[in-house]
Enzyme design. Structure first.
Site, mmCIF file in Angstrom:
data_model
loop_
_atom_site.group_PDB
_atom_site.id
_atom_site.type_symbol
_atom_site.label_atom_id
_atom_site.label_comp_id
_atom_site.label_asym_id
_atom_site.label_seq_id
_atom_site.Cartn_x
_atom_site.Cartn_y
_atom_site.Cartn_z
ATOM 1 N N SER A 270 0.829 -1.211 0.000
ATOM 2 C CA SER A 270 0.000 0.000 0.000
ATOM 3 C C SER A 270 0.865 1.264 0.000
ATOM 4 O O SER A 270 2.028 1.237 0.417
ATOM 5 C CB SER A 270 -0.914 0.023 1.227
ATOM 6 O OG SER A 270 -1.747 -1.106 1.238
HETATM 7 N N1 SAM Z 1 -0.725 -4.848 4.122
HETATM 8 C C1 SAM Z 1 0.039 -5.147 2.923
HETATM 9 C C2 SAM Z 1 1.419 -4.581 2.968
HETATM 10 O O1 SAM Z 1 1.776 -3.908 3.959
HETATM 11 O O2 SAM Z 1 2.168 -4.851 2.023
HETATM 12 C C3 SAM Z 1 -0.620 -4.687 1.654
HETATM 13 C C4 SAM Z 1 -1.870 -5.397 1.405
HETATM 14 S S1 SAM Z 1 -2.388 -5.539 -0.252
HETATM 15 C C5 SAM Z 1 -3.001 -3.930 -0.593
HETATM 16 C C6 SAM Z 1 -3.828 -6.562 0.080
HETATM 17 C C7 SAM Z 1 -3.471 -7.981 0.489
HETATM 18 O O3 SAM Z 1 -4.659 -8.636 0.919
HETATM 19 C C8 SAM Z 1 -2.896 -8.804 -0.660
HETATM 20 O O4 SAM Z 1 -1.653 -9.342 -0.294
HETATM 21 C C9 SAM Z 1 -3.943 -9.897 -0.867
HETATM 22 O O5 SAM Z 1 -3.413 -11.126 -1.295
HETATM 23 C C10 SAM Z 1 -4.559 -9.992 0.521
HETATM 24 N N2 SAM Z 1 -5.893 -10.581 0.571
HETATM 25 C C11 SAM Z 1 -6.933 -10.438 -0.287
HETATM 26 N N3 SAM Z 1 -7.997 -11.145 0.151
HETATM 27 C C12 SAM Z 1 -7.608 -11.772 1.303
HETATM 28 C C13 SAM Z 1 -8.249 -12.639 2.219
HETATM 29 N N4 SAM Z 1 -9.513 -13.035 2.052
HETATM 30 N N5 SAM Z 1 -7.553 -13.071 3.294
HETATM 31 C C14 SAM Z 1 -6.272 -12.674 3.498
HETATM 32 N N6 SAM Z 1 -5.597 -11.849 2.668
HETATM 33 C C15 SAM Z 1 -6.264 -11.411 1.584
#
Ligand code: SAM
Length: 215
Positions: free
Chosen positions: A64
């Site tokens: 992000s």
């Molecule tokens: N917090 C992260 C960082 O600091 O790099 C960035 C997050 S990224 C914008 C969103 C993340 O949510 C992705 O890695 C994606 O794979 C994960 N994601 C999407 N749906 C999910 C779910 N149902 N359970 C867990 N993770 C999930």
């Protein structure tokens, strides 16, 4: 893994920028200044690491934007003793920001490669959140309740399991919306099944997906 004066200088500039954009919490700013964000990204993109932008991290996902990380963290109103659940470990950067604030972090990621990478990489920097592979919509009933819950992907609905796993008095920060953009919301649990909601503007996240088996 190099973190030199140039990187530290770029981080200071980034902190000035997000301060101008409205981030006030000193501990959050200190965490952004401390954590070597460039090490969470592919090294060939080094020059982008300290721009206030999201960036691809593989598996179709992103780290992000620093402002967004800081904004969501600020909304959590962190206390040092808090137990925090993060949904969407991604690169692990947000989890490290939380650890810098002295809390206990539990984080779930549903992309196996990202989970594995974070599990190897974060301890090498001295960060040790509890990492889990799976569907974050289910939360972590074994470790609940949590003081704070942060969702770092765009959620079409507020997952009931996560509301159940929030302590009374606890706060959930969730970007909520079914389309390309979401409204950042805080949901404070004021009593069993009673919540107070606030909106904090529009953001753009990759989607929070359901159980992999149902994609
Ligand atoms: N917090 C992260 C960082 O600091 O790099 C960035 C997050 S990224 C914008 C969103 C993340 O949510 C992705 O890695 C994606 O794979 C994960 N994601 C999407 N749906 C999910 C779910 N149902 N359970 C867990 N993770 C999930």
């Amino acid at each position: 893994m190099v973190d030199n004066y140039r990187h530290k200088g770029l981080r200071k500039k980034l902190v000035e920028l997000i301060k101008k954009r409205g981030i006030k919490n000193k501990q959050v700013l200190k965490a952004i200044e401390t954590i070597p964000r460039h090490l969470f990204m592919n090294s060939s993109f080094l020059e982008f690491a300290y721009e206030d932008k999201p960036f691809p991290i593989g598996s179709g996902q992103t780290i992000s934007q620093p402002y967004t990380v800081a904004f969501q963290t600020e909304l959590l109103e962190i206390n040092p003793e808090d137990k925090v659940l993060e949904i969407g470990t991604g690169s692990g950067y947000q989890a490290c920001v939380l650890l810098e604030l002295g809390v206990k972090v539990y984080s779930i990621e549903r992309q196996k490669k990202l989970y594995q990478r974070a599990k190897e990489f974060l301890p090498s920097l001295g960060y040790n959140p509890k990492l889990f592979f799976g569907d974050g919509n289910k939360g972590l009933p074994t470790f609940a309740p949590f003081d704070k819950i942060i969702i770092t992907a765009g959620a079409p609905i507020v997952p009931d399991n996560l509301l159940d796993q929030l302590k009374i008095g606890g706060i959930m920060v969730i970007p909520l919306g079914r389309n390309n953009t979401q409204i950042m919301k805080t949901i404070r649990k004021i009593a069993h099944s009673r919540y107070e909601e606030k909106e904090h503007g529009t953001f753009r996240f990759v989607p929070l997906l359901g159980d992999k088996a149902n994609d």
